[in-house]
Design a protein around this motif. Structure first.
Motif, PDB file in Angstrom:
ATOM      1  N   LEU A 292       0.813  -1.217   0.000  1.00  0.00           N
ATOM      2  CA  LEU A 292       0.000   0.000   0.000  1.00  0.00           C
ATOM      3  C   LEU A 292       0.849   1.270   0.000  1.00  0.00           C
ATOM      4  O   LEU A 292       0.454   2.288  -0.584  1.00  0.00           O
ATOM      5  N   THR A 293       2.017   1.224   0.647  1.00  0.00           N
ATOM      6  CA  THR A 293       2.849   2.431   0.702  1.00  0.00           C
ATOM      7  C   THR A 293       3.651   2.652  -0.580  1.00  0.00           C
ATOM      8  O   THR A 293       4.020   3.790  -0.884  1.00  0.00           O
ATOM      9  N   ILE A 294       3.898   1.567  -1.353  1.00  0.00           N
ATOM     10  CA  ILE A 294       4.633   1.752  -2.613  1.00  0.00           C
ATOM     11  C   ILE A 294       3.694   2.175  -3.734  1.00  0.00           C
ATOM     12  O   ILE A 294       4.115   2.830  -4.700  1.00  0.00           O
ATOM     13  N   ALA A 295       2.417   1.817  -3.634  1.00  0.00           N
ATOM     14  CA  ALA A 295       1.480   2.049  -4.744  1.00  0.00           C
ATOM     15  C   ALA A 295       1.386   3.513  -5.179  1.00  0.00           C
ATOM     16  O   ALA A 295       1.368   3.798  -6.382  1.00  0.00           O
ATOM     17  N   PRO A 296       1.324   4.498  -4.263  1.00  0.00           N
ATOM     18  CA  PRO A 296       1.124   5.885  -4.710  1.00  0.00           C
ATOM     19  C   PRO A 296       2.390   6.692  -4.945  1.00  0.00           C
ATOM     20  O   PRO A 296       2.298   7.873  -5.283  1.00  0.00           O
ATOM     21  N   VAL A 297       3.592   6.109  -4.779  1.00  0.00           N
ATOM     22  CA  VAL A 297       4.795   6.944  -4.787  1.00  0.00           C
ATOM     23  C   VAL A 297       5.103   7.533  -6.165  1.00  0.00           C
ATOM     24  O   VAL A 297       5.801   8.539  -6.267  1.00  0.00           O
ATOM     25  N   GLY A 298       4.592   6.908  -7.221  1.00  0.00           N
ATOM     26  CA  GLY A 298       4.841   7.446  -8.550  1.00  0.00           C
ATOM     27  C   GLY A 298       4.287   8.848  -8.726  1.00  0.00           C
ATOM     28  O   GLY A 298       4.819   9.650  -9.507  1.00  0.00           O
ATOM     29  N   ILE A 299       3.228   9.163  -7.991  1.00  0.00           N
ATOM     30  CA  ILE A 299       2.653  10.504  -8.063  1.00  0.00           C
ATOM     31  C   ILE A 299       3.652  11.533  -7.554  1.00  0.00           C
ATOM     32  O   ILE A 299       3.862  12.593  -8.159  1.00  0.00           O
ATOM     33  N   ALA A 300       4.301  11.206  -6.410  1.00  0.00           N
ATOM     34  CA  ALA A 300       5.306  12.125  -5.864  1.00  0.00           C
ATOM     35  C   ALA A 300       6.501  12.246  -6.792  1.00  0.00           C
ATOM     36  O   ALA A 300       7.143  13.303  -6.858  1.00  0.00           O
ATOM     37  N   GLY A 301       6.810  11.187  -7.541  1.00  0.00           N
ATOM     38  CA  GLY A 301       7.959  11.209  -8.418  1.00  0.00           C
ATOM     39  C   GLY A 301       7.870  12.241  -9.520  1.00  0.00           C
ATOM     40  O   GLY A 301       8.900  12.698 -10.041  1.00  0.00           O
ATOM     41  N   HIS A 302       6.655  12.661  -9.871  1.00  0.00           N
ATOM     42  CA  HIS A 302       6.510  13.686 -10.905  1.00  0.00           C
ATOM     43  C   HIS A 302       7.040  15.041 -10.451  1.00  0.00           C
ATOM     44  O   HIS A 302       7.259  15.928 -11.279  1.00  0.00           O
ATOM     45  N   ALA A 303       7.268  15.201  -9.145  1.00  0.00           N
ATOM     46  CA  ALA A 303       7.810  16.451  -8.629  1.00  0.00           C
ATOM     47  C   ALA A 303       9.336  16.439  -8.580  1.00  0.00           C
ATOM     48  O   ALA A 303       9.947  17.441  -8.215  1.00  0.00           O
ATOM     49  N   GLY A 304       9.968  15.295  -8.934  1.00  0.00           N
ATOM     50  CA  GLY A 304      11.421  15.227  -8.931  1.00  0.00           C
ATOM     51  C   GLY A 304      11.945  14.090  -8.088  1.00  0.00           C
ATOM     52  O   GLY A 304      11.207  13.457  -7.317  1.00  0.00           O
ATOM     53  N   TRP A 305      13.241  13.800  -8.240  1.00  0.00           N
ATOM     54  CA  TRP A 305      13.819  12.633  -7.585  1.00  0.00           C
ATOM     55  C   TRP A 305      13.813  12.741  -6.063  1.00  0.00           C
ATOM     56  O   TRP A 305      13.687  11.711  -5.375  1.00  0.00           O
ATOM     57  N   ILE A 306      13.963  13.935  -5.519  1.00  0.00           N
ATOM     58  CA  ILE A 306      13.975  14.074  -4.057  1.00  0.00           C
ATOM     59  C   ILE A 306      12.640  13.639  -3.474  1.00  0.00           C
ATOM     60  O   ILE A 306      12.573  12.895  -2.481  1.00  0.00           O
ATOM     61  N   TRP A 307      11.558  14.084  -4.095  1.00  0.00           N
ATOM     62  CA  TRP A 307      10.238  13.723  -3.586  1.00  0.00           C
ATOM     63  C   TRP A 307       9.971  12.235  -3.765  1.00  0.00           C
ATOM     64  O   TRP A 307       9.316  11.607  -2.920  1.00  0.00           O
ATOM     65  N   LEU A 308      10.470  11.659  -4.846  1.00  0.00           N
ATOM     66  CA  LEU A 308      10.308  10.216  -5.029  1.00  0.00           C
ATOM     67  C   LEU A 308      11.051   9.451  -3.938  1.00  0.00           C
ATOM     68  O   LEU A 308      10.511   8.502  -3.356  1.00  0.00           O
ATOM     69  N   ALA A 309      12.284   9.864  -3.652  1.00  0.00           N
ATOM     70  CA  ALA A 309      13.066   9.190  -2.617  1.00  0.00           C
ATOM     71  C   ALA A 309      12.374   9.279  -1.262  1.00  0.00           C
ATOM     72  O   ALA A 309      12.306   8.286  -0.518  1.00  0.00           O
ATOM     73  N   VAL A 310      11.840  10.443  -0.929  1.00  0.00           N
ATOM     74  CA  VAL A 310      11.134  10.619   0.348  1.00  0.00           C
ATOM     75  C   VAL A 310       9.883   9.748   0.389  1.00  0.00           C
ATOM     76  O   VAL A 310       9.579   9.098   1.403  1.00  0.00           O
ATOM     77  N   ALA A 311       9.149   9.728  -0.728  1.00  0.00           N
ATOM     78  CA  ALA A 311       7.904   8.962  -0.761  1.00  0.00           C
ATOM     79  C   ALA A 311       8.147   7.465  -0.625  1.00  0.00           C
ATOM     80  O   ALA A 311       7.270   6.722  -0.157  1.00  0.00           O
ATOM     81  N   MET A 312       9.342   7.010  -1.010  1.00  0.00           N
ATOM     82  CA  MET A 312       9.644   5.587  -0.949  1.00  0.00           C
ATOM     83  C   MET A 312      10.133   5.125   0.420  1.00  0.00           C
ATOM     84  O   MET A 312      10.270   3.916   0.654  1.00  0.00           O
ATOM     85  N   LEU A 313      10.375   6.040   1.322  1.00  0.00           N
ATOM     86  CA  LEU A 313      10.898   5.660   2.637  1.00  0.00           C
ATOM     87  C   LEU A 313       9.980   4.702   3.399  1.00  0.00           C
ATOM     88  O   LEU A 313      10.464   3.702   3.956  1.00  0.00           O
ATOM     89  N   PRO A 314       8.663   4.949   3.454  1.00  0.00           N
ATOM     90  CA  PRO A 314       7.800   4.015   4.208  1.00  0.00           C
ATOM     91  C   PRO A 314       7.829   2.595   3.647  1.00  0.00           C
ATOM     92  O   PRO A 314       7.915   1.621   4.406  1.00  0.00           O
ATOM     93  N   SER A 315       7.763   2.467   2.324  1.00  0.00           N
ATOM     94  CA  SER A 315       7.797   1.122   1.741  1.00  0.00           C
ATOM     95  C   SER A 315       9.163   0.485   1.952  1.00  0.00           C
ATOM     96  O   SER A 315       9.268  -0.726   2.208  1.00  0.00           O
ATOM     97  N   GLY A 316      10.221   1.285   1.847  1.00  0.00           N
ATOM     98  CA  GLY A 316      11.557   0.761   2.098  1.00  0.00           C
ATOM     99  C   GLY A 316      11.688   0.229   3.511  1.00  0.00           C
ATOM    100  O   GLY A 316      12.295  -0.831   3.739  1.00  0.00           O
ATOM    101  N   PHE A 317      11.096   0.936   4.463  1.00  0.00           N
ATOM    102  CA  PHE A 317      11.151   0.510   5.860  1.00  0.00           C
ATOM    103  C   PHE A 317      10.536  -0.878   6.043  1.00  0.00           C
ATOM    104  O   PHE A 317      10.939  -1.633   6.933  1.00  0.00           O
ATOM    105  N   MET A 318       9.563  -1.232   5.193  1.00  0.00           N
ATOM    106  CA  MET A 318       8.875  -2.521   5.317  1.00  0.00           C
ATOM    107  C   MET A 318       9.598  -3.662   4.598  1.00  0.00           C
ATOM    108  O   MET A 318       9.281  -4.831   4.840  1.00  0.00           O
ATOM    109  N   CYS A 319      10.541  -3.353   3.703  1.00  0.00           N
ATOM    110  CA  CYS A 319      11.127  -4.394   2.848  1.00  0.00           C
ATOM    111  C   CYS A 319      11.843  -5.476   3.653  1.00  0.00           C
ATOM    112  O   CYS A 319      11.468  -6.660   3.595  1.00  0.00           O
ATOM    113  N   ALA A 320      12.890  -5.126   4.363  1.00  0.00           N
ATOM    114  CA  ALA A 320      13.671  -6.124   5.096  1.00  0.00           C
ATOM    115  C   ALA A 320      12.841  -6.839   6.157  1.00  0.00           C
ATOM    116  O   ALA A 320      12.954  -8.064   6.297  1.00  0.00           O
ATOM    117  N   PRO A 321      11.984  -6.136   6.927  1.00  0.00           N
ATOM    118  CA  PRO A 321      11.133  -6.862   7.875  1.00  0.00           C
ATOM    119  C   PRO A 321      10.231  -7.887   7.201  1.00  0.00           C
ATOM    120  O   PRO A 321      10.025  -8.979   7.731  1.00  0.00           O
TER     121      PRO A 321
END
Length: 413
Positions: A292-321
């Protein structure tokens, strides 16, 4: 913070535990570089297109997906040492000889090499399940997931740098072959000492007998954990290609590597939290949140790479767990005598998920927009997690059933 580190100190103080993780870190390095090296060899040395390179990687992947359960079963039946020595030698022969094969022969050899590939991930998971006491296994699988993130950040980058520096993949592929041989020798360190007993792999489902059998693999709880493992890699593979597509659309393609590195760092932090917390989240919840946290991050990516990286933090936090929890639940669902086969099946499920995720995201992107690559793969992963949660709810033992049943298979999903 000190309390968080103390749980890992207790794990690393166990006899042989440090060996498992050092061997796991080093033995995985050639594996993480292999796919990229093979693709670049096809493109640079054989002067073929990226489609041909993708097909060669696919052959290697298909062979690995088919062979993983069989090699896992071999680990259970014959032990670690003969299996890793034979497969390590096969890998060495393939990677040293591959630069001299014509493309059709390379495809055929890739299938065989994948099928007989060194079972690094299966051997490490099996070693954790059988050598680490149950009370430390959550920390062990979490630490292993963190180390996986480290090697996947290092291996492909080293392979790309070495090949592009000389515009030839022969030396790098030869080096990978030598490293595979060394990895096989390293993995022999995971063989238990003569007469040593394995640690309990955690609380077991009472329906699972020590002999195993076909019913073991057909039980819904076990299959759903395999489904979540597949979903996790599907989301990861789909997200990687979606990152490139979104950033290319806004002219920030050169920042794709930075976004992936930030995503990996968030995953490592999440893995550390998962192993240290006294109240870890269960596998279905982790996978649901990851999707659910990775699904909408593409929207933030249209504002630039910084916003995409920030938007991906929640999904990244879930990956290894998520990956750590899946490995832990797989080993808890089976008796110790078939842990290797179960880990091999999980490896196949994850391989299949990765093989589906990238083409799925690519097809969606080609027929819509880059942001939909994230959305579709994320929602597919979340849907599989939701199915697991539904099974867990409806399979919950009724109050009249015994307390033993209450700690049953739903706990494995």
């Amino acid at each position: 913070m000190l309390k968080a580190f103390s749980s890992y100190r207790g794990l690393l103080a166990l006899p042989g535990a440090r060996t498992v993780f050092v061997v796991g870190l080093l033995a995985r390095l050639p594996f993480t570089a292999a796919s990229m090296a093979l693709a670049l060899h096809v493109v640079i040395d054989l002067d073929r297109g990226y489609g041909a390179a993708g097909l060669a990687d696919l052959m290697l992947t298909v062979g690995g997906a088919v062979g993983a359960p069989l090699l896992g079963r071999s680990l259970d039946r014959f032990g670690v040492r003969p299996v890793v020595l034979v497969t390590g030698a096969v890998d060495a022969v393939f990677w040293i000889g591959a630069p001299y094969l014509d493309y059709p022969w390379l495809l055929a050899a890739s299938v065989v090499a994948g099928f007989m590939g060194l079972p690094v991930f299966t051997a490490i998971r099996r070693a954790i399940a059988t050598n680490i006491p149950a009370e430390h296994q959550r920390q062990a699988f979490a630490l292993d997931a963190i180390l996986v993130e480290v090697v996947f950040m290092v291996g492909p980058a080293v392979a790309v740098g070495a090949i592009t520096a000389v515009n030839d993949a022969t030396a790098t592929m030869t080096g990978i072959g030598v490293l595979y041989l060394g990895a096989g020798l390293l993995l022999t360190r995971l063989a238990p000492a003569p007469g040593a007993g394995g640690a309990a792999a955690g609380p077991k489902d009472p329906e699972v007998t020590e002999t195993g059998g076909r019913s073991l693999w057909l039980r819904p709880g076990f299959l759903l954990v395999l489904g979540v493992s597949l979903a996790a890699n599907l989301v990861l593979a789909g997200s990687e290609i979606s990152i490139t597509a979104v950033l290319r659309g806004v002219g920030d393609t050169e920042w794709a590597g930075v976004c992936v590195a930030i995503w990996c760092a968030a995953s490592m932090f999440g893995g550390f939290w998962h192993g240290a917390t006294s109240r870890p989240w269960r596998l279905p919840r982790l996978m649901l949140l990851m999707g659910l946290t990775i699904a909408p991050v593409g929207i933030a990516g249209h504002a630039g790479w910084i916003w995409l990286a920030v938007a991906m933090l929640p999904s990244g936090f879930m990956c290894a767990p998520t990956l750590a929890s899946a490995s832990e639940e797989i080993t808890r669902a089976v008796p110790p005598s078939v842990v290797g086969q179960a880990a091999g099946l999980q490896g196949s499920a994850m391989t299949i998920g990765g093989a589906i995720g990238a083409p799925l995201a690519g097809a969606v992107i080609d027929h819509s927009a880059p942001a939909w690559g994230f959305a579709v793969t994320g929602l597919v992963g979340a849907s599989l997690a939701a199915a697991t949660i539904g099974y867990q709810y409806f399979a919950r033992p009724k109050p009249a059933e015994t307390s033993t049943d209450e700690a049953d298979a739903p706990a494995t999903v």
